[in-house]
Design an enzyme around this catalytic site. Structure first.
Site, PDB file in Angstrom:
ATOM      1  N   CYS A 147      45.666  33.499  38.015  1.00 41.09           N
ATOM      2  CA  CYS A 147      44.638  32.810  38.810  1.00 41.09           C
ATOM      3  C   CYS A 147      43.832  31.777  38.003  1.00 41.09           C
ATOM      4  O   CYS A 147      43.588  30.662  38.466  1.00 41.09           O
ATOM      5  CB  CYS A 147      43.694  33.826  39.440  1.00 41.09           C
ATOM      6  N   HIS A 160      36.485  32.253  40.728  1.00 41.01           N
ATOM      7  CA  HIS A 160      36.439  32.029  39.281  1.00 41.01           C
ATOM      8  C   HIS A 160      35.825  30.655  38.989  1.00 41.01           C
ATOM      9  O   HIS A 160      36.084  29.670  39.702  1.00 41.01           O
ATOM     10  CB  HIS A 160      37.846  32.005  38.686  1.00 41.01           C
TER      11      HIS A 160
HETATM   12  N1  NAP Z   1      43.306  39.754  42.358  1.00 37.08           N
HETATM   13  C1  NAP Z   1      43.647  38.546  41.898  1.00 37.08           C
HETATM   14  O1  NAP Z   1      42.849  37.584  41.896  1.00 37.08           O
HETATM   15  C2  NAP Z   1      45.023  38.293  41.372  1.00 37.08           C
HETATM   16  C3  NAP Z   1      45.350  36.989  41.079  1.00 37.08           C
HETATM   17  C4  NAP Z   1      46.629  36.700  40.622  1.00 37.08           C
HETATM   18  C5  NAP Z   1      47.536  37.720  40.477  1.00 37.08           C
HETATM   19  N2  NAP Z   1      47.209  38.999  40.759  1.00 37.08           N
HETATM   20  C6  NAP Z   1      48.249  40.026  40.597  1.00 37.08           C
HETATM   21  O2  NAP Z   1      48.633  40.532  41.869  1.00 37.08           O
HETATM   22  C7  NAP Z   1      48.969  41.912  41.750  1.00 37.08           C
HETATM   23  C8  NAP Z   1      48.103  42.734  42.693  1.00 37.08           C
HETATM   24  O3  NAP Z   1      46.747  42.524  42.386  1.00 37.08           O
HETATM   25  P1  NAP Z   1      45.572  43.042  43.340  1.00 37.08           P
HETATM   26  O4  NAP Z   1      44.351  42.471  42.748  1.00 37.08           O
HETATM   27  O5  NAP Z   1      45.869  42.772  44.781  1.00 37.08           O
HETATM   28  O6  NAP Z   1      45.651  44.639  43.079  1.00 37.08           O
HETATM   29  P2  NAP Z   1      45.118  45.836  43.978  1.00 37.08           P
HETATM   30  O7  NAP Z   1      43.995  45.418  44.839  1.00 37.08           O
HETATM   31  O8  NAP Z   1      44.910  46.965  43.031  1.00 37.08           O
HETATM   32  O9  NAP Z   1      46.365  46.191  44.943  1.00 37.08           O
HETATM   33  C9  NAP Z   1      47.556  46.773  44.472  1.00 37.08           C
HETATM   34  C10 NAP Z   1      48.540  46.904  45.622  1.00 37.08           C
HETATM   35  O10 NAP Z   1      49.775  47.401  45.104  1.00 37.08           O
HETATM   36  C11 NAP Z   1      50.192  48.505  45.898  1.00 37.08           C
HETATM   37  N3  NAP Z   1      51.032  49.433  45.145  1.00 37.08           N
HETATM   38  C12 NAP Z   1      50.657  50.239  44.112  1.00 37.08           C
HETATM   39  N4  NAP Z   1      51.714  50.985  43.710  1.00 37.08           N
HETATM   40  C13 NAP Z   1      52.763  50.622  44.489  1.00 37.08           C
HETATM   41  C14 NAP Z   1      54.121  51.049  44.574  1.00 37.08           C
HETATM   42  N5  NAP Z   1      54.614  51.988  43.758  1.00 37.08           N
HETATM   43  N6  NAP Z   1      54.917  50.463  45.502  1.00 37.08           N
HETATM   44  C15 NAP Z   1      54.433  49.522  46.339  1.00 37.08           C
HETATM   45  N7  NAP Z   1      53.147  49.085  46.320  1.00 37.08           N
HETATM   46  C16 NAP Z   1      52.322  49.632  45.400  1.00 37.08           C
HETATM   47  C17 NAP Z   1      48.886  49.143  46.345  1.00 37.08           C
HETATM   48  O11 NAP Z   1      49.114  49.996  47.440  1.00 37.08           O
HETATM   49  P3  NAP Z   1      48.191  51.308  47.723  1.00 37.08           P
HETATM   50  O12 NAP Z   1      47.042  50.833  48.546  1.00 37.08           O
HETATM   51  O13 NAP Z   1      49.103  52.197  48.489  1.00 37.08           O
HETATM   52  O14 NAP Z   1      47.799  51.873  46.388  1.00 37.08           O
HETATM   53  C18 NAP Z   1      48.101  47.886  46.714  1.00 37.08           C
HETATM   54  O15 NAP Z   1      48.529  47.394  47.961  1.00 37.08           O
HETATM   55  C19 NAP Z   1      48.792  42.263  40.264  1.00 37.08           C
HETATM   56  O16 NAP Z   1      50.045  42.108  39.621  1.00 37.08           O
HETATM   57  C20 NAP Z   1      47.811  41.233  39.789  1.00 37.08           C
HETATM   58  O17 NAP Z   1      47.933  40.989  38.403  1.00 37.08           O
HETATM   59  C21 NAP Z   1      45.973  39.316  41.222  1.00 37.08           C
END
Ligand code: NAP
Length: 333
Positions: free
Chosen positions: A130, A242
């Site tokens: 991001c 950000h």
């Molecule tokens: N937040 C940001 O600004 C941002 C920006 C760029 C990239 N990212 C990347 O995007 C990804 C997700 O980030 P996030 O911030 O959205 O995280 P998050 O809010 O913690 O969400 C994680 C998601 O992954 C799911 N999950 C966990 N274990 C899983 C499994 N075994 N199989 C399938 N789904 C599973 C969770 O489902 P449950 O609800 O069932 O646990 C939830 O839907 C990460 O790799 C992060 O580095 C995030």
């Protein structure tokens, strides 16, 4: 674009939820939508855009017939299931760090290097980090005009970038501080309410993972493998959006007016040229919007080839969900 069978992996997360909003807001043509989360969430029904969907766990069955799989469930899930989904015919757009440095996989910000999408034998596209996305959207047009040679950047990163659980913990910490209680932490490595943290993993040489990503990803996206990039990444007590203080040096001399003119014509950028107390780009105002906001544009006091900028964007939207959907629109459209 013909209607697509779409799977969102990580559909309950901070990025997954924003992806659903972006798909609906952009009227992305959906033939069907499959929402994938962890096995613990499988079977739970969620409501989206007037319909009920039952969450499923990742499986070969879940990816059957899928044209587009938007992954945001962390790098290990992407490594395990991304190649399987791609081999079953889906275009995979992955938000994790799993494939970003793979030389065979394009790392794309459409405003900067959409051309990299042409060469995609593996059917996987990596969505950058991001903090890198918003910086390169602002720097690429300036690079074209003046020839970028060096970047020094300090980030002010919102807690939404660390996911839904970290956001909940930050909100609880904020309530505890307001109530005069001692806040606690388990997701974060410390207290963010009323504080600053560098909460990324560190390497032994003192770098945070986020700083390394900014160096390597900026070079790959902009096609400048030797570019000098010096980041310092900081988490601030802001829920979403950000901000970045960017100092950039160019081969040619630059002026404030020339930079404003270039950025006014740049895709995905809104220039905030007013200056004064409270008139700069701000994360609250940028939240929910698509553009990267660039303001506080200042000539460097001692270097006629350098400019200083304040760059603000919605990290969950342009920094993740929107950028991923824009990639899909380019490839499938
Ligand atoms: N937040 C940001 O600004 C941002 C920006 C760029 C990239 N990212 C990347 O995007 C990804 C997700 O980030 P996030 O911030 O959205 O995280 P998050 O809010 O913690 O969400 C994680 C998601 O992954 C799911 N999950 C966990 N274990 C899983 C499994 N075994 N199989 C399938 N789904 C599973 C969770 O489902 P449950 O609800 O069932 O646990 C939830 O839907 C990460 O790799 C992060 O580095 C995030």
């Amino acid at each position: 674009m013909k209607p697509q069978h779409v799977a969102v992996v990580g559909a309950t997360g901070a990025v997954g939820q924003e992806m659903l909003r972006v798909l609906a807001q952009r009227k992305f043509p959906l033939a069907s939508l499959r929402l994938i989360a962890s096995p613990a969430s499988a079977g739970r029904v969620v409501h989206f855009d007037g319909n009920d969907y039952t969450l499923v766990a990742a499986s070969r069955e879940a990816f059957a017939g899928v044209d587009l799989a938007l992954f945001s469930a962390g790098a290990s899930i992407s490594r395990e299931w991304g190649p399987i989904a791609a081999s079953m015919g889906a275009l995979v757009v992955d938000n994790s760090s799993a494939f970003r440095q793979d030389p065979e996989i394009p790392l794309v910000v459409p405003e900067v290097n959409a051309h990299a999408l042409a060469n995609n034998r593996r059917r996987i596209v990596a969505n950058p980090n991001c903090s890198t996305i918003q910086m390169v959207v602002a720097l690429e047009p300036l690079h074209k005009a003046f020839g970028l040679e060096q970047v020094i950047v300090s980030t002010y990163q919102a807690i939404s970038g660390k996911g839904a659980r970290a956001l909940d913990e930050f909100d609880q910490q904020t309530r505890d501080v307001a109530a005069g209680k001692t806040p606690t932490h388990s997701v974060l490595p410390g207290i963010l309410a009323g504080n600053l943290l560098c909460d990324w993993k560190h390497t032994d040489d003192g770098w945070s993972e986020e700083e390394r990503k900014m160096v390597l990803e900026t070079r790959k996206i902009m096609g400048l493998p030797e570019l000098a990039v010096s980041p310092t990444t900081v988490r601030v007590p802001v829920r979403n959006g950000h901000s970045e203080s960017v100092w950039a040096r160019f081969a040619k001399p630059v002026s404030r007016n020339a930079v404003i003119e270039v950025l006014r014509g740049a895709p995905g950028v809104t220039v905030v040229s007013e200056s004064g107390p409270g008139l700069h780009p701000q994360p609250r105002a940028a939240s929910g919007l698509d553009d990267v906001f660039v303001g506080r544009i200042r000539e460097d006091a001692s270097n006629s080839h350098a400019i200083q900028l304040f760059v603000v964007s919605d990290n969950v939207r342009k920094g993740a969900a929107l950028n991923a959907v824009q990639i899909a629109e380019r490839v499938l459209g």
